[in-house]
Motif scaffolding. Sequence first.
Motif, mmCIF file in Angstrom:
data_model
loop_
_atom_site.group_PDB
_atom_site.id
_atom_site.type_symbol
_atom_site.label_atom_id
_atom_site.label_comp_id
_atom_site.label_asym_id
_atom_site.label_seq_id
_atom_site.Cartn_x
_atom_site.Cartn_y
_atom_site.Cartn_z
ATOM 1 N N GLN A 19 0.824 -1.202 0.000
ATOM 2 C CA GLN A 19 0.000 0.000 0.000
ATOM 3 C C GLN A 19 0.869 1.268 0.000
ATOM 4 O O GLN A 19 0.601 2.208 -0.756
ATOM 5 C CB GLN A 19 -0.929 -0.004 1.203
ATOM 6 C CG GLN A 19 -1.874 1.179 1.243
ATOM 7 C CD GLN A 19 -2.810 1.137 2.433
ATOM 8 O OE1 GLN A 19 -2.510 0.520 3.450
ATOM 9 N NE2 GLN A 19 -3.943 1.790 2.308
ATOM 10 N N GLN A 22 2.417 1.700 -3.446
ATOM 11 C CA GLN A 22 1.418 2.144 -4.425
ATOM 12 C C GLN A 22 1.139 3.631 -4.279
ATOM 13 O O GLN A 22 0.941 4.334 -5.269
ATOM 14 C CB GLN A 22 0.133 1.337 -4.279
ATOM 15 C CG GLN A 22 0.255 -0.060 -4.822
ATOM 16 C CD GLN A 22 -1.021 -0.877 -4.647
ATOM 17 O OE1 GLN A 22 -1.793 -0.655 -3.727
ATOM 18 N NE2 GLN A 22 -1.206 -1.839 -5.535
ATOM 19 N N GLN A 23 1.129 4.134 -3.048
ATOM 20 C CA GLN A 23 0.908 5.561 -2.813
ATOM 21 C C GLN A 23 2.025 6.402 -3.420
ATOM 22 O O GLN A 23 1.818 7.565 -3.759
ATOM 23 C CB GLN A 23 0.789 5.847 -1.317
ATOM 24 C CG GLN A 23 -0.484 5.314 -0.700
ATOM 25 C CD GLN A 23 -0.493 5.416 0.818
ATOM 26 O OE1 GLN A 23 0.486 5.809 1.452
ATOM 27 N NE2 GLN A 23 -1.614 5.044 1.410
ATOM 28 N N GLN A 24 3.205 5.807 -3.574
ATOM 29 C CA GLN A 24 4.347 6.488 -4.188
ATOM 30 C C GLN A 24 4.445 6.206 -5.685
ATOM 31 O O GLN A 24 5.419 6.589 -6.333
ATOM 32 C CB GLN A 24 5.646 6.047 -3.502
ATOM 33 C CG GLN A 24 5.708 6.388 -2.042
ATOM 34 C CD GLN A 24 5.698 7.879 -1.789
ATOM 35 O OE1 GLN A 24 6.371 8.635 -2.485
ATOM 36 N NE2 GLN A 24 4.921 8.319 -0.818
ATOM 37 N N GLY A 25 3.471 5.499 -6.221
ATOM 38 C CA GLY A 25 3.470 5.184 -7.645
ATOM 39 C C GLY A 25 4.383 4.034 -8.021
ATOM 40 O O GLY A 25 4.770 3.884 -9.185
ATOM 41 N N ILE A 26 4.736 3.208 -7.044
ATOM 42 C CA ILE A 26 5.615 2.062 -7.276
ATOM 43 C C ILE A 26 4.767 0.796 -7.233
ATOM 44 O O ILE A 26 4.111 0.523 -6.229
ATOM 45 C CB ILE A 26 6.723 1.983 -6.203
ATOM 46 C CG1 ILE A 26 7.556 3.272 -6.208
ATOM 47 C CG2 ILE A 26 7.604 0.755 -6.431
ATOM 48 C CD1 ILE A 26 8.531 3.370 -5.049
ATOM 49 N N ARG A 27 4.786 0.030 -8.305
ATOM 50 C CA ARG A 27 4.040 -1.226 -8.332
ATOM 51 C C ARG A 27 4.782 -2.300 -7.550
ATOM 52 O O ARG A 27 5.975 -2.505 -7.746
ATOM 53 C CB ARG A 27 3.847 -1.710 -9.762
ATOM 54 C CG ARG A 27 2.813 -0.945 -10.498
ATOM 55 C CD ARG A 27 2.521 -1.616 -11.805
ATOM 56 N NE ARG A 27 1.525 -0.849 -12.526
ATOM 57 C CZ ARG A 27 1.051 -1.185 -13.678
ATOM 58 N NH1 ARG A 27 1.474 -2.277 -14.280
ATOM 59 N NH2 ARG A 27 0.144 -0.437 -14.272
ATOM 60 N N ARG A 49 12.167 -0.146 -9.786
ATOM 61 C CA ARG A 49 12.338 0.929 -8.798
ATOM 62 C C ARG A 49 12.643 0.354 -7.416
ATOM 63 O O ARG A 49 12.186 0.851 -6.400
ATOM 64 C CB ARG A 49 11.078 1.793 -8.769
ATOM 65 C CG ARG A 49 10.851 2.527 -10.081
ATOM 66 C CD ARG A 49 9.551 3.272 -10.134
ATOM 67 N NE ARG A 49 9.528 4.393 -9.217
ATOM 68 C CZ ARG A 49 8.440 5.144 -9.014
ATOM 69 N NH1 ARG A 49 7.322 4.898 -9.661
ATOM 70 N NH2 ARG A 49 8.475 6.142 -8.160
ATOM 71 N N GLU A 52 14.415 2.659 -4.699
ATOM 72 C CA GLU A 52 13.442 3.643 -4.208
ATOM 73 C C GLU A 52 12.438 2.965 -3.276
ATOM 74 O O GLU A 52 12.088 3.496 -2.219
ATOM 75 C CB GLU A 52 12.727 4.290 -5.389
ATOM 76 C CG GLU A 52 11.806 5.413 -5.019
ATOM 77 C CD GLU A 52 11.127 6.036 -6.227
ATOM 78 O OE1 GLU A 52 10.189 6.813 -6.001
ATOM 79 O OE2 GLU A 52 11.511 5.738 -7.386
#
Length: 74
Positions: A19, A22-27, A49, A52
Amino acid sequence: MSLMIFGMGSITNAMRGKQLLQQQGIRAYIQRKQEVTNGCGYRLAVYDRGEEAKQVLEHNKLRITRVIRDGDEG
């Protein structure tokens, strides 16, 4: 495409980690390791990523039990 797998201390941490990423745009994808020798056996897989993602997980104090790069189970 590079792959990083993070061993997580519990299924709860794996779900929280997914979660947060995902909030950081990382799948991120939750996986269950087939043969569990220690720990809970749940892990997060991240493509491209990974460094990161590791920073995000560590910043949020989620326990990472192991880091595997490019699928090398070593």
